[in-house]
Design an enzyme around this catalytic site. Structure first.
Site, PDB file in Angstrom:
ATOM      1  CB  CYS A   2      -1.936 -31.809 -14.437  1.00 41.76           C
ATOM      2  SG  CYS A   2      -1.840 -32.625 -13.156  1.00 41.76           S
ATOM      3  NE  ARG A  27      -5.144 -26.280 -16.266  1.00 40.79           N
ATOM      4  CZ  ARG A  27      -6.169 -26.471 -16.666  1.00 40.79           C
ATOM      5  NH1 ARG A  27      -6.909 -25.692 -17.335  1.00 40.79           N
ATOM      6  NH2 ARG A  27      -6.658 -27.824 -16.510  1.00 40.79           N
ATOM      7  CD1 TRP A  74      -2.116 -28.708  -7.955  1.00 40.87           C
ATOM      8  CD2 TRP A  74      -3.432 -30.266  -8.027  1.00 40.87           C
ATOM      9  NE1 TRP A  74      -2.843 -28.490  -6.899  1.00 40.87           N
ATOM     10  CE2 TRP A  74      -3.747 -29.505  -6.813  1.00 40.87           C
ATOM     11  CE3 TRP A  74      -4.092 -31.601  -7.969  1.00 40.87           C
ATOM     12  CZ2 TRP A  74      -4.762 -29.701  -5.985  1.00 40.87           C
ATOM     13  CZ3 TRP A  74      -5.340 -31.787  -7.001  1.00 40.87           C
ATOM     14  CH2 TRP A  74      -5.231 -30.918  -5.993  1.00 40.87           C
ATOM     15  CG  ASN A 103      -3.492 -32.947 -17.461  1.00 39.30           C
ATOM     16  OD1 ASN A 103      -2.294 -33.036 -17.219  1.00 39.30           O
ATOM     17  ND2 ASN A 103      -4.094 -31.983 -18.011  1.00 39.30           N
ATOM     18  N   GLY A 104      -5.119 -36.718 -15.147  1.00 37.67           N
ATOM     19  CA  GLY A 104      -6.138 -37.546 -14.584  1.00 37.67           C
ATOM     20  C   GLY A 104      -5.350 -38.686 -13.793  1.00 37.67           C
ATOM     21  CD  GLU A 486     -17.284 -15.955  -4.286  1.00 38.55           C
ATOM     22  OE1 GLU A 486     -17.539 -17.116  -3.535  1.00 38.55           O
ATOM     23  OE2 GLU A 486     -16.531 -15.517  -4.820  1.00 38.55           O
ATOM     24  CE  LYS A 490     -12.888 -15.593  -4.747  1.00 38.59           C
ATOM     25  NZ  LYS A 490     -14.082 -16.562  -5.098  1.00 38.59           N
ATOM     26  CD  GLU A 493     -10.490 -18.838  -3.661  1.00 41.47           C
ATOM     27  OE1 GLU A 493     -10.317 -19.990  -4.108  1.00 41.47           O
ATOM     28  OE2 GLU A 493     -11.581 -18.272  -4.078  1.00 41.47           O
ATOM     29  CG  HIS A 509     -28.298 -18.876  16.875  1.00 42.56           C
ATOM     30  ND1 HIS A 509     -29.426 -19.264  17.774  1.00 42.56           N
ATOM     31  CD2 HIS A 509     -29.261 -18.148  16.013  1.00 42.56           C
ATOM     32  CE1 HIS A 509     -30.596 -18.287  17.212  1.00 42.56           C
ATOM     33  NE2 HIS A 509     -30.396 -17.651  16.433  1.00 42.56           N
ATOM     34  CE  LYS A 608     -10.380 -19.886 -12.877  1.00 40.95           C
ATOM     35  NZ  LYS A 608     -11.074 -19.047 -11.501  1.00 40.95           N
TER      36      LYS A 608
HETATM   37  C1  AGP Z   1     -13.400 -20.030  -6.015  1.00 40.49           C
HETATM   38  O1  AGP Z   1     -12.573 -18.959  -6.060  1.00 40.49           O
HETATM   39  C2  AGP Z   1     -12.364 -21.436  -6.244  1.00 40.49           C
HETATM   40  N1  AGP Z   1     -11.593 -21.218  -7.358  1.00 40.49           N
HETATM   41  C3  AGP Z   1     -13.369 -22.493  -6.352  1.00 40.49           C
HETATM   42  O2  AGP Z   1     -14.040 -22.570  -5.460  1.00 40.49           O
HETATM   43  C4  AGP Z   1     -14.262 -22.792  -7.704  1.00 40.49           C
HETATM   44  O3  AGP Z   1     -15.239 -21.864  -7.678  1.00 40.49           O
HETATM   45  C5  AGP Z   1     -14.661 -24.107  -7.486  1.00 40.49           C
HETATM   46  O4  AGP Z   1     -13.619 -24.922  -7.734  1.00 40.49           O
HETATM   47  C6  AGP Z   1     -15.745 -24.490  -8.778  1.00 40.49           C
HETATM   48  O5  AGP Z   1     -15.136 -24.300 -10.192  1.00 40.49           O
HETATM   49  P1  AGP Z   1     -15.840 -24.106 -11.361  1.00 40.49           P
HETATM   50  O6  AGP Z   1     -16.871 -22.986 -11.341  1.00 40.49           O
HETATM   51  O7  AGP Z   1     -14.967 -24.094 -12.515  1.00 40.49           O
HETATM   52  O8  AGP Z   1     -16.954 -25.578 -11.579  1.00 40.49           O
END
Ligand code: AGP
Length: 613
Positions: A2, A27, A74, A103-104, A486, A490, A493, A509, A608
């Site tokens: 949010c 976000r 969110w 938020n929260g 990684e 990518k 997501e 394996h 985000k």
């Molecule tokens: C990565 O592309 C994602 N957006 C997600 O995994 C992110 O890296 C993770 O939520 C950690 O976020 P931070 O580095 O802000 O703690």
């Protein structure tokens, strides 16, 4: 997650509130709304869907007034809908005395809701937030001080909050409060701003004051007052945003993600600025708050992080073990905080986070500190919760990362971890010549990343080939195993293709059962000590008619002739190869997602900064 924006001043609030929400769109959210106060009138506009839908609503039904709050939601409690969107109103019998954005998560909202309903408060939504609005409205029946009314109800809340509050009987006034969800005040000339992320208000002011847990602020156009719930008045600490004004603009790029991928050469320059010491063949950090002697006593390092930051930490594990011969463990922050891993006083804990607000990572930090362990942070966002609650650490200086899929933050983290490994190694046994070789390698990285970016045309052809697949395997050995992870993240997501990363040899394996003509196997295999072994694994895939994509050193014809698609990166020392090998994988995910019509900067279900557990 949010987003919150607030404004009070001589300008019309609505355009500033909506503009701020636009900057927070990255976000992740599912509804948006605002409330403004004009004289003694409260105006509410909110709608499920994108900020654009709210903008259209406000164009049709203007929201006048020089003070207001806005929010992107969110969903946590109740689906995305007009009535669940924030702000929420508080009052009895249709007399609305307050509007709240939050938020929260309020853990005890059900009990509070029953209490309020028994006293005649009718609820319009399924959200936990609405209880806050009615609690404040109830207090306003016995006090004329909005600040005091908010202060009183905060004692009743269990859970986390970042709050913005306005009330028609208090024109021009905004109350903000923070516990576990970030909030920042922006200081202007004759105006003040409130936001959950400074990105929202950066175009208006560079002077900010971050709230800490338990702090409450009162804002009017000319007045800014901060108090702690228990300790009373506080003199706010004013920070200055060190971003370039256009840092949160697209700058001609189609998406933030592609902009940030291409920013990486500059990102690594910024991360290394002032930290490499050629004359001593080492690196230096100003914020570790530990002497060399204390660092020499360390016998073990634990990294705790999530997602991409966890992958960067894995690269750090290989680098620190190789250069400093220190044992390193990399933990998922969400696991670390609940495990009871034995750690002694010679264990140093680092948490890694781009946003500095990830709830699981913040929880891991608090747990490590609660148990008395030295806990540092490698973080991008200045003034964030993790930055403030750690005992020291290293800033990434990567500037705001807006794309949900983390790219430049990963590179900045890897660059910082390479320098940390160098520093720790040179405190122990790493020789001057070996240290200097690492300095030279890191120093050469920005230019080499720039060369790696030139492989974009080959990557686009690869994206044409795999955009329709349903699964993909990413494989890497040693320091490239985290890079494989990684790359898989990518692709997952932002293109929603199922992708898994494995150590290359591990493929035999089990995962090799997945290999068929429709499942690309993406090998991360620059020239290095394990190159020959990787070639054997490539042959195993080819023998099963699997599709081979390979990220390899430009000119490596042995690998290139065995790959259906070869993605070249420049020759480089192994210590910086992850910075180069990740580039074609980032570009591949981007171009595949583009071809699949995915919402690249706002991928479905993602946020985000994951500020809930
Ligand atoms: C990565 O592309 C994602 N957006 C997600 O995994 C992110 O890296 C993770 O939520 C950690 O976020 P931070 O580095 O802000 O703690």
């Amino acid at each position: 997650m949010c987003g919150i924006v607030g404004y009070t001043g001589p300008q019309r609030a609505a355009p500033i509130l909506v503009g701020g929400l636009r900057r927070l769109e990255y976000r992740g959210y599912d509804s948006a709304g605002l409330a403004t106060v004009e004289e003694d009138r409260l105006i509410l506009r909110k709608r499920a869907g994108r900020v654009r839908a709210l903008e259209e609503l406000v164009e049709e039904q203007p929201a006048p007034g020089g003070a207001g709050i806005s929010h992107t939601r969110w969903a946590t409690h109740g689906p995305a809908s007009d009535r669940n969107a924030h702000p929420h109103l508080g009052g009895r019998g249709g007399e609305w005395r307050v509007a709240v954005v939050h938020n929260g998560v309020i853990e005890n909202h059900s009990a509070l809701r029953r209490e309020l309903e028994s006293q005649g408060f009718a609820f319009a939504s399924q959200t936990d937030t609405e209880v806050i609005a009615h609690l404040i409205a109830r207090e306003l029946e016995s006090t004329t001080d909005l600040f005091e009314a908010v202060r009183r109800i905060l004692q009743r809340l269990e859970g986390t909050y970042g709050l913005g509050v306005v009330a028609p009987e208090h024109p021009g006034e905004i109350i903000g409060a923070r516990f576990g969800s970030p909030l920042v005040v922006g200081l202007g000339e004759g105006e003040h701003f409130l936001a959950s992320d400074p990105v929202a208000i950066a175009p208006h002011t560079a002077r900010v004051a971050y709230l800490q847990d338990g702090e409450v602020v009162r804002l009017t156009p000319d007045h800014f007052e901060m108090r702690h719930l228990e300790h009373g008045p506080i003199t706010p600490r004013i920070d200055r945003l060190d971003w370039k004004p256009d840092a949160v603009e697209l700058g001609g790029h189609a998406h933030y993600m592609i902009k940030e991928i291409f920013e990486q050469p500059e990102t690594v320059v910024d991360a290394c600025r002032g930290r490499l010491r050629r004359g001593e063949a080492t690196a230096v950090f100003g914020g570790l708050n530990l002497t060399d002697r204390q660092l020499r006593r360390i016998r073990r390092i634990v990294f705790a992080a999530c997602g991409t930051s966890w992958h960067a930490a894995l690269v750090g594990e290989y680098l620190i073990e190789r250069l400093a011969h220190l044992p390193v463990e990399v933990e998922y922050a969400s696991e670390f905080r609940y495990r009871n891993a034995p750690m002694d006083d010679r264990t140093l804990v680092f948490v890694l986070s781009q946003s500095g607000e990830t709830a699981d990572t913040l929880g891991a930090l608090r747990e490590a500190r609660r148990r008395g362990h030295l806990t540092l942070a490698i973080v991008n966002t200045v003034g964030s919760s993790i930055a403030r609650e750690s005992e020291g650490g290293i800033y990434l200086h990567a500037g705001p990362e807006v794309g949900v899929a983390s790219t430049k933050a990963f590179s900045a983290q890897v660059a910082v971890l390479a320098m940390l490994a160098l520093y720790l190694g040179r405190l122990r046994h790493l020789s001057f010549p070996d240290g200097l070789a690492v300095v030279e390698a890191i120093d050469s990285a920005p230019a080499l990343i720039g060369e790696a970016l030139q492989s974009e045309p080959e990557v686009e052809r690869a994206a044409d080939r795999i955009a329709g697949v349903r699964n993909a395997l990413y494989l890497g050995r040693d320091i490239h195993f985290p890079v494989a992870l990684e790359g898989a993240l990518k692709l997952k997501e932002i293109s929603y293709i199922h992708a898994e990363g494995y150590p290359t040899a591990e493929m035999k394996h089990g995962p090799i059962a997945l290999v068929d003509r429709e499942t690309p196997c993406i090998f991360v295999a620059p020239r290095g000590s394990l190159h020959a072994k990787t070639l054997s694994n490539v042959e195993e895939v080819r023998a099963r008619h699997g599709m081979v994509l390979a990220v390899g050193t430009r000119g490596d014809s042995t690998l290139a002739e065995r790959a259906d698609i070869f993605l070249p990166i420049p020759e480089a020392p192994e210590v910086i190869q992850p910075l180069l090998a990740v580039v074609p994988l980032q570009l591949l995910a981007y171009h595949v997602a583009l071809r699949r019509g995915c919402d690249i900067d706002k991928p479905r279900n993602l946020a985000k900064s994951v500020t809930v557990e």
